[in-house]
Design an enzyme around this catalytic site. Sequence first.
Site, PDB file in Angstrom:
ATOM      1  N   HIS A 197       1.925   3.030   6.613  1.00 14.44           N
ATOM      2  CA  HIS A 197       2.705   3.750   7.634  1.00 14.44           C
ATOM      3  C   HIS A 197       2.178   5.179   7.786  1.00 14.44           C
ATOM      4  CE1 HIS A 197       5.753   0.762   8.347  1.00 14.44           C
ATOM      5  NE2 HIS A 197       6.225   0.786   7.117  1.00 14.44           N
TER       6      HIS A 197
ATOM      7  N   HIS B 182      -1.014   5.377   9.706  1.00 10.30           N
ATOM      8  CA  HIS B 182      -0.740   5.085  11.123  1.00 10.30           C
ATOM      9  C   HIS B 182      -0.195   6.346  11.801  1.00 10.30           C
ATOM     10  CE1 HIS B 182       1.073   1.879  14.087  1.00 10.30           C
ATOM     11  NE2 HIS B 182       0.250   2.704  14.672  1.00 10.30           N
TER      12      HIS B 182
ATOM     13  N   HIS C 289       2.177  -0.079   0.973  1.00 12.92           N
ATOM     14  CA  HIS C 289       2.959  -0.280   2.205  1.00 12.92           C
ATOM     15  C   HIS C 289       3.224   1.057   2.903  1.00 12.92           C
ATOM     16  CE1 HIS C 289       6.106  -2.520   4.573  1.00 12.92           C
ATOM     17  NE2 HIS C 289       6.584  -1.297   4.682  1.00 12.92           N
ATOM     18  N   GLU C 290       3.799   2.002   2.155  1.00  8.74           N
ATOM     19  CA  GLU C 290       4.181   3.278   2.771  1.00  8.74           C
ATOM     20  C   GLU C 290       2.961   4.099   3.189  1.00  8.74           C
ATOM     21  OE1 GLU C 290       7.051   3.705   3.793  1.00  8.74           O
ATOM     22  OE2 GLU C 290       8.038   2.131   2.647  1.00  8.74           O
TER      23      GLU C 290
END
Length: 595
Positions: free
Chosen positions: A392, A395, A388-389
Site C-alpha cells: 500500500h 502504491h 502487505h502494508e
Amino acid sequence: MTTYTSRTEIPDHEKWNLTHIYPHHDAWKEDFNQVVSDIHTLGSYNDNIHNAEQFYGFLSEQEALMQRYTKLYVFAMLQNDEDTRQSSSQTLLDQVQQLGVKISSATSFFMPYLLELEEETLKRYIEEVPALQYFEKDLLESYRYKTHVLTKEKEEVLSQLGDALASPKTTFGMINNADIVFGDVTNENGEKVPLTRGMFAKIMESADRDKRKEAYKAYYKPYVQMKNTIASTLSSAVKNNVTLAKMRNYPSALEKALFGDNVPVSVYENLIETTKKNIEPLHRYMKVRKEKLGVEELRAYDLSAPLVKDVREDISYEEAYQTMLESLKPLGDEYITQLKAFKDAGVIDVRETPGKRSGAYNIGLYGVHPYVLLNHRDNLDSLFTLAHEMGHCMHSHYSSLYQPRISASYSIFVAEVASTVNEVLLIHHLLDTTTDKKMRKHLLNHFIDQFKGTFFTQVMFAEFEKTVHEKVENGESLNAEVFNEMYEKLFRTYNGDDLVFEEEVKFGWSRIPHFYRPFYVYKYATGYVSAIHIAERLLKGDSETLEAYLTFLQSGSSEYPLDLLKATGVDLLSPEPVESAMKTFARLVDEFGEE
C-alpha cells in the site's frame, strides 16, 4: 520479542515522525484557523459564480483548503492512534472531524450548480481560463452524475441528514465495540474468565479443541441474544441504501454503489457466478482439513486450528524487512531502493505499546509521504502484514510522485492489488527458499487460509449483500429469521458438506461491520484475483507485466479502475482472472493434501 511499556523506549528509527507534517502544535493550530476562515470564503461562492474567473476561484480555493484539511486530519488521526487513551489527541481528532462536516455543508451547493451549467458553458470557461484544464477531467466526469444529483435545496437537506442516515452503522458500532459482553471461558488455571476479542482469535488457533468449542459458543452467545436488535440495525441500513438509490434515480442500490468506479453489474455477478462454478477445491480443502485434524466431524470452531505443529516462527523485524526486500526483487531495483529508504525515514510505526491502535494500515499524504502503522510481533503473520502494508505504502508513494494532487488518490477498488501482489511474491519466495518440509506445509496452509478469508469469504459476503438488498427492492421484509436462512444457505453452498453445522453459524451475518458499508467487500475479492494474476506473471520474469504494473502503481485515479487493471493484463469483465485464481487455489490444496 521485546515488550515496550512506553513509546519513549522505542528507537526513533522504528517510530513514524509526525514533525514531517507539522513541526509543532502551533503550526497545526495555524492551519486549523486558516481552514475555518477558508470555509467562509468558499461558502460565499454560493449563488456568486457567474463567470470563468469566479468558477476557477472556487475550485482552486477548494483544492487548497482540502490539501490543508487533509494534513490536519492525518496528523490528528496518527497522533491519536499512537495512544488512543490520550484525551488531548481525542479532542484534536474530534475538532478536525467537525471541521470536515462544515466543509461538506459549505460546498454542498457546488455539484447541483455544476450540473445545471450547460456543458458548452463549462468548455467556454476552460478556454477563457486555461488553468481550469487541471480540473477538466473531473468536471466532465461530474456530468455522469447529472441524473443522480438532486436540487441544491434537496442536496442541502440530505447533507444535514447525514448523521441520521448513518445511525444504523453507528448503533451497530456501539453494540459491537462497546456493549457486547461475551460469555465466559476457562483459563489456564481452570478459572472462568470473560472472553475478549483478542483472546477469541488466539483460542481459535489453539490445538485444544475443547477450548476452541467453548470460546466459539461464548463468542456467539451475545450475538444470538441480540439477534433482533442487530437485525433491526442491519435492516435499517439496507433500507437506507435502497431509499437513497431510488431518490437518486439509480436502478438499484448495487448500481449506485458501483457507479463511482464505473463498474458494470456484470463484474459483480461474474465474480459470484464464476466462484461458485469453481468452488469444488474449497470443498476439497474442508475434507483435507478434517483429515489432518483427525476429527470425525469438522465443525466451525475447527476452521482456524493449526494443521502443522511445532514450526519456528521467531522472525525479528530486521529479519522480516530483509526477507521482504529479497522476496520483492521481481519488482525491480528502483522499487527495492525506495523500500529500503522508507525503513528508517520516519514512515513506519513498528512496535506495539499500551493504548496504541491495534492492527495495521497505510495512509498516503500528498506532499509529505505515506505513513504505515504496524504492531509487529516477530512472527510469520507480522512478516506478511509488513509486506502487505508496504505494498500500500509504495502504491501511495508512486501515485503521489507521478500524479498531480487531483488524481493521486487511488480508488478502493484497486487498493488491495499492490498489497496482495507483495504477499503473493513473499509466499512464493518463502516456498522456494525453505528446505524444511514441515515449514513448507505450514506456508502452504497459510496461503490457503489467506485465500479462503480474502477471497471465498468475501465473495460469500458479497452474495449475501446482493440478496438482502434485492429482497427490500422487491418489497419483502427483513428480520433475524430471514437473515439466518439466507446466511446458512450461503455458508453451506460455499463450505460444502464436510462441515457439520453449529446452530451459531447461521448468525454469522450479525457480527460483520462491513455490511454497513454497502457493496464494499467484493473489492477485496476482485483485488485479490487481480493480484494473483499479476504476481504469477511477474514471477515468470515477464518484463512487459513489470513495466505495466509499475505504471499501474504510478497512475493513482487517472483512469477508471477497470481500465487501469486492464492495462496490466487483468480483464475483470471476463471470467478468466477468477478462473485462473481458482486453478492456483486448487494446486495449493492438491500439494497440501499430499502426504
